[in-house]
Design an enzyme around this catalytic site. Structure first.
Site, PDB file in Angstrom:
ATOM      1  N   LYS A  79       0.210   6.261  17.685  1.00 13.77           N
ATOM      2  CA  LYS A  79       0.432   7.644  17.230  1.00 13.77           C
ATOM      3  C   LYS A  79      -0.177   7.875  15.850  1.00 13.77           C
ATOM      4  CE  LYS A  79       4.990   7.643  17.544  1.00 13.77           C
ATOM      5  NZ  LYS A  79       5.268   6.267  18.013  1.00 13.77           N
ATOM      6  N   ARG A 123       0.468  -5.758  13.417  1.00 11.24           N
ATOM      7  CA  ARG A 123       0.049  -4.544  12.698  1.00 11.24           C
ATOM      8  C   ARG A 123       0.188  -4.729  11.177  1.00 11.24           C
ATOM      9  NH1 ARG A 123       2.563   1.164  14.437  1.00 11.24           N
ATOM     10  NH2 ARG A 123       4.561   0.266  13.833  1.00 11.24           N
ATOM     11  N   ARG A 129       4.917  -3.724   7.666  1.00 10.26           N
ATOM     12  CA  ARG A 129       6.125  -2.912   7.548  1.00 10.26           C
ATOM     13  C   ARG A 129       7.358  -3.779   7.766  1.00 10.26           C
ATOM     14  NH1 ARG A 129       5.418   2.370  11.244  1.00 10.26           N
ATOM     15  NH2 ARG A 129       7.571   1.821  11.681  1.00 10.26           N
TER      16      ARG A 129
HETATM   17  P1  AMP Z   1       7.887   5.281  12.622  1.00 10.74           P
HETATM   18  O1  AMP Z   1       7.010   5.072  11.454  1.00 10.74           O
HETATM   19  O2  AMP Z   1       7.683   6.616  13.295  1.00 10.74           O
HETATM   20  O3  AMP Z   1       7.845   4.143  13.618  1.00 10.74           O
HETATM   21  O4  AMP Z   1       9.406   5.339  12.071  1.00 10.74           O
HETATM   22  C1  AMP Z   1       9.965   4.223  11.406  1.00 10.74           C
HETATM   23  C2  AMP Z   1      11.484   4.312  11.403  1.00 10.74           C
HETATM   24  O5  AMP Z   1      11.897   5.506  10.727  1.00 10.74           O
HETATM   25  C3  AMP Z   1      12.137   4.410  12.782  1.00 10.74           C
HETATM   26  O6  AMP Z   1      12.321   3.154  13.398  1.00 10.74           O
HETATM   27  C4  AMP Z   1      13.462   5.085  12.422  1.00 10.74           C
HETATM   28  O7  AMP Z   1      14.356   4.169  11.822  1.00 10.74           O
HETATM   29  C5  AMP Z   1      13.045   6.076  11.348  1.00 10.74           C
HETATM   30  N1  AMP Z   1      12.642   7.374  11.937  1.00 10.74           N
HETATM   31  C6  AMP Z   1      11.391   7.932  11.920  1.00 10.74           C
HETATM   32  N2  AMP Z   1      11.395   9.118  12.552  1.00 10.74           N
HETATM   33  C7  AMP Z   1      12.672   9.316  12.979  1.00 10.74           C
HETATM   34  C8  AMP Z   1      13.311  10.349  13.711  1.00 10.74           C
HETATM   35  N3  AMP Z   1      12.643  11.431  14.162  1.00 10.74           N
HETATM   36  N4  AMP Z   1      14.657  10.216  13.965  1.00 10.74           N
HETATM   37  C9  AMP Z   1      15.338   9.150  13.533  1.00 10.74           C
HETATM   38  N5  AMP Z   1      14.794   8.123  12.861  1.00 10.74           N
HETATM   39  C10 AMP Z   1      13.474   8.203  12.575  1.00 10.74           C
END
Ligand code: AMP
Length: 211
Positions: free
Chosen positions: A13, A127, A156
């Protein structure tokens, strides 16, 4: 153009979002990036989100919804935006619909990036990202060519095998139910996310043609 990118963690994404937001000249709004910045800056929101993120759990809906509703009301998102990582639950999807309805605008498309679970863990554990440019790399699939960049890459905190498995389980339990929601609205576009980023980029462009 108001777009959403949906897909499991590691579906690509973030990589595709960069291309789409440049192509349509719309801001790339990543809730994961916003939350990581809040954690780094130790803001109250960051402190509330930190533990859940490290475990691979979702941050509570009300926290994330408030953050996004405020962000999409900003001037640079007036003519459109690309949401990456939001909505991730059915209540988030419904809250977004309400906020957009109140603003008198609507979503144009939701792009679902499909990648089988077997490929996800391998993609995530290798990653890395460049803290200077934000560019995403992979130790095997997309190594940094410049030794200076390679030396500064970071992983990360939630890209460990355990957190990745938790995030994948969460995706199936909490996020997958938003797919039929957008399918019923007639705006869902499915894209095969397996392959080189450039190949996937062409598929995304094809899926968005005519939107
Ligand atoms: P990402 O970078 O999109 O993989 O997001 C990393 C982490 O941020 C996720 O594993 C969640 O803990 C939190 N997070 C990101 N977006 C959301 C969302 N829309 N709702 C809840 N938690 C989120």
């Amino acid at each position: 153009m108001r777009l959403i990118l949906v897909g499991p963690p590691g579906a690509g994404k973030g990589t595709q979002a960069t291309a789409i937001s440049t192509g349509y000249a719309i801001p790339h709004i990543s809730t994961g990036d916003m939350l990581r910045a809040a954690v780094k800056g130790q803001t109250p929101l960051g402190l509330a989100a930190d533990a859940a993120m490290k475990r691979g759990d979702l941050v509570p809906d009300d926290v994330v919804i408030g953050m996004v509703v405020e962000r999409i009301a900003a001037a640079d998102a007036e003519r459109g935006f690309l949401l990456d990582g939001f909505p991730r639950t059915r209540p988030q999807a419904e809250a977004l619909s309400t906020a957009l309805r109140d603003a008198g605008v609507k979503l144009d498309a939701v792009v679902l990036m499909e990648v089988p679970d077997e490929l996800i863990v391998e993609r995530i554990v290798g990653r890395r990202s460049d803290p200077v440019t934000g560019e995403i790399y992979h130790l095997s699939f997309r190594p940094a060519q410049d030794p200076e960049v390679a030396a500064r890459l970071v992983q990360r905190a939630d890209d460990t095998r355990e957190a990745c498995e938790a995030r994948l389980a969460k995706y199936h339990a909490e996020t997958a139910p938003i797919v039929p929601y957008y399918e019923e609205l007639g705006i869902l576009r499915r894209v095969d996310g397996v392959g080189a980023p450039k190949e996937v980029e062409l598929r995304v462009a094809a899926a968005l043609r005519g939107v």
